[in-house]
Design a protein around this motif. Structure first.
Motif, mmCIF file in Angstrom:
data_model
loop_
_atom_site.group_PDB
_atom_site.id
_atom_site.type_symbol
_atom_site.label_atom_id
_atom_site.label_comp_id
_atom_site.label_asym_id
_atom_site.label_seq_id
_atom_site.Cartn_x
_atom_site.Cartn_y
_atom_site.Cartn_z
ATOM 1 N N PHE A 8 -66.074 78.073 -28.683
ATOM 2 C CA PHE A 8 -64.524 78.497 -27.913
ATOM 3 C C PHE A 8 -63.529 78.507 -29.261
ATOM 4 C CE2 PHE A 8 -60.332 77.328 -26.954
ATOM 5 C CZ PHE A 8 -59.875 78.619 -26.550
ATOM 6 N N SER A 9 -62.841 79.331 -29.599
ATOM 7 C CA SER A 9 -61.931 79.372 -30.794
ATOM 8 C C SER A 9 -60.568 80.314 -30.653
ATOM 9 C CB SER A 9 -62.668 79.844 -32.123
ATOM 10 O OG SER A 9 -61.818 79.796 -33.244
ATOM 11 N N ARG A 10 -59.753 79.498 -30.561
ATOM 12 C CA ARG A 10 -58.240 80.327 -30.360
ATOM 13 C C ARG A 10 -57.643 80.934 -31.723
ATOM 14 N NH1 ARG A 10 -54.267 77.881 -26.172
ATOM 15 N NH2 ARG A 10 -53.682 76.364 -27.727
ATOM 16 N N SER A 11 -57.765 80.257 -32.724
ATOM 17 C CA SER A 11 -57.481 80.569 -34.051
ATOM 18 C C SER A 11 -58.252 80.691 -35.024
ATOM 19 C CB SER A 11 -55.987 79.406 -34.486
ATOM 20 O OG SER A 11 -56.564 78.230 -34.503
ATOM 21 N N GLY A 12 -59.484 80.687 -34.905
ATOM 22 C CA GLY A 12 -60.649 81.023 -35.896
ATOM 23 C C GLY A 12 -61.225 80.130 -36.498
ATOM 24 N N HIS A 13 -60.643 78.855 -36.634
ATOM 25 C CA HIS A 13 -61.465 77.755 -37.340
ATOM 26 C C HIS A 13 -62.837 77.313 -36.739
ATOM 27 C CE1 HIS A 13 -57.011 76.313 -37.782
ATOM 28 N NE2 HIS A 13 -57.167 77.114 -38.324
ATOM 29 N N PRO A 57 -62.779 73.413 -30.578
ATOM 30 C CA PRO A 57 -61.447 72.601 -31.197
ATOM 31 C C PRO A 57 -61.276 71.411 -30.490
ATOM 32 C CG PRO A 57 -61.002 74.782 -30.247
ATOM 33 C CD PRO A 57 -62.369 74.408 -29.802
ATOM 34 N N SER A 58 -60.623 70.451 -31.368
ATOM 35 C CA SER A 58 -60.168 69.060 -30.743
ATOM 36 C C SER A 58 -58.953 69.353 -29.893
ATOM 37 C CB SER A 58 -60.286 67.889 -31.572
ATOM 38 O OG SER A 58 -61.352 67.892 -32.566
ATOM 39 N N TYR A 59 -58.847 69.066 -28.444
ATOM 40 C CA TYR A 59 -57.791 69.055 -27.856
ATOM 41 C C TYR A 59 -57.550 67.892 -27.425
ATOM 42 C CZ TYR A 59 -57.298 74.415 -28.028
ATOM 43 O OH TYR A 59 -57.291 75.726 -28.270
ATOM 44 N N ALA A 91 -60.488 70.101 -36.077
ATOM 45 C CA ALA A 91 -59.405 69.529 -35.786
ATOM 46 C C ALA A 91 -58.491 69.323 -36.662
ATOM 47 C CB ALA A 91 -59.833 67.763 -35.539
ATOM 48 N N GLY A 96 -57.760 62.730 -35.500
ATOM 49 C CA GLY A 96 -57.302 63.269 -34.209
ATOM 50 C C GLY A 96 -58.474 63.606 -33.223
ATOM 51 N N SER A 136 -58.956 71.229 -40.301
ATOM 52 C CA SER A 136 -58.582 72.868 -40.350
ATOM 53 C C SER A 136 -57.893 73.133 -41.512
ATOM 54 C CB SER A 136 -57.574 72.923 -39.052
ATOM 55 O OG SER A 136 -56.620 72.371 -39.000
HETATM 56 C C1 LIG Z 1 -53.470 72.105 -27.054
HETATM 57 C C2 LIG Z 1 -54.067 71.657 -28.681
HETATM 58 C C3 LIG Z 1 -54.414 70.246 -28.587
HETATM 59 C C4 LIG Z 1 -54.612 69.932 -29.796
HETATM 60 N N1 LIG Z 1 -55.010 68.659 -30.018
HETATM 61 C C5 LIG Z 1 -55.461 67.986 -31.066
HETATM 62 C C6 LIG Z 1 -55.880 66.788 -31.446
HETATM 63 O O1 LIG Z 1 -55.950 65.907 -30.377
HETATM 64 N N2 LIG Z 1 -56.374 66.336 -32.605
HETATM 65 C C7 LIG Z 1 -56.516 67.180 -33.680
HETATM 66 O O2 LIG Z 1 -56.983 66.939 -34.573
HETATM 67 N N3 LIG Z 1 -56.023 68.454 -33.423
HETATM 68 C C8 LIG Z 1 -55.776 68.908 -32.414
HETATM 69 N N4 LIG Z 1 -55.292 70.483 -32.129
HETATM 70 C C9 LIG Z 1 -55.518 71.033 -33.414
HETATM 71 C C10 LIG Z 1 -56.815 72.210 -33.160
HETATM 72 O O3 LIG Z 1 -57.965 71.143 -32.706
HETATM 73 C C11 LIG Z 1 -57.251 72.669 -34.430
HETATM 74 O O4 LIG Z 1 -56.333 73.434 -35.147
HETATM 75 C C12 LIG Z 1 -58.488 73.448 -34.450
HETATM 76 O O5 LIG Z 1 -58.901 73.742 -35.714
HETATM 77 C C13 LIG Z 1 -57.906 74.917 -33.772
HETATM 78 O O6 LIG Z 1 -59.706 75.432 -33.734
HETATM 79 P P1 LIG Z 1 -59.582 77.170 -33.578
HETATM 80 O O7 LIG Z 1 -59.020 77.542 -34.667
HETATM 81 O O8 LIG Z 1 -61.076 77.302 -33.253
HETATM 82 O O9 LIG Z 1 -58.773 77.499 -32.159
HETATM 83 C C14 LIG Z 1 -54.763 70.682 -30.991
HETATM 84 C C15 LIG Z 1 -54.566 72.253 -30.796
HETATM 85 C C16 LIG Z 1 -54.166 72.805 -29.627
HETATM 86 C C17 LIG Z 1 -53.612 73.913 -29.392
#
Ligand SMILES: Cc1cc2nc3c(=O)[nH]c(=O)nc-3n(C[C@H](O)[C@H](O)[C@H](O)COP(=O)(O)O)c2cc1C
Length: 163
Positions: A8-13, A57-59, A91, A96, A136
């Motif tokens: 799953f990826s919202r912003s591509g990382h 991604p880490s949320y 992350a 994180g 990231s």
């Molecule tokens: C709702 C939300 C919660 C997040 N929580 C964390 C977190 O707890 N720790 C962290 O290091 N990054 C956190 N992030 C940053 C994302 O994990 C990081 O930008 C990731 O690479 C996004 O992946 P994507 O580009 O594949 O969507 C969070 C981002 C979002 C949108």
């Protein structure tokens, strides 16, 4: 041998790192790896895969809710039991919670009856204890580790299941 890298990826990382894992897997002779977003899985390819790796991604120091929902509602359709399983994360911060996100996925994979693997320290450097985590703001720095992980997962899958 087929191998699926799901993400799953919202912003591509996480998507980008999935492709690095696929590249490492496909460097192993006999491996045929593909990456799929959770919303566009080739279902036959996934069912036929001997190895399934899932990235998130880490949320809030966990896997993304979208990944948990897929594990809870969809993953039972694909005969995951007995397949080699692994997990990875991206992350924003070193502290994180990326490892926690990986561990959460591995726990679910165990419940599905998968053979959970990373190689741990047994392959030497780069050490990947649970699964690779990329930060990231510097994905390129982590790419070789993700490719090494893909190579390790594919090598173990071939050793276990043959071509
Ligand atoms: C709702 C939300 C919660 C997040 N929580 C964390 C977190 O707890 N720790 C962290 O290091 N990054 C956190 N992030 C940053 C994302 O994990 C990081 O930008 C990731 O690479 C996004 O992946 P994507 O580009 O594949 O969507 C969070 C981002 C979002 C949108």
């Amino acid at each position: 041998m087929k191998l699926s890298v799901l993400y799953f990826s919202r912003s591509g990382h996480t998507r980008d790192m999935a492709e690095e894992i696929v590249s490492g897997m496909n460097s192993v002779e006999g491996a045929q790896a593909r990456a799929f977003s959770l919303d566009s899985i080739d279902e036959d390819f996934l069912r036929e895969s001997s190895c399934v790796v899932l990235g998130t991604p880490s949320y809030l120091a966990c896997m993304a809710g979208q990944v948990k929902t897929w594990l809870d509602t969809e993953s039972g359709k694909y005969g995951l039991a007995g397949k080699l399983g692994g997990a990875f994360a991206t992350a924003d911060y070193v502290h994180g919670g990326g490892d926690m996100a990986v561990q959460g996925i591995l726990t679910h994979f165990m419940v599905r009856g998968m053979l959970v693997y990373s190689g741990g320290g047994s392959w030497g450097k780069p050490y990947i204890h649970l699964g690779p985590v990329a930060i990231s703001d510097d994905l390129a720095k982590y790419a070789p580790t993700f490719r090494a992980y893909g190579t390790r997962m594919a090598s173990k899958a071939l050793e276990l299941f043959g071509a």
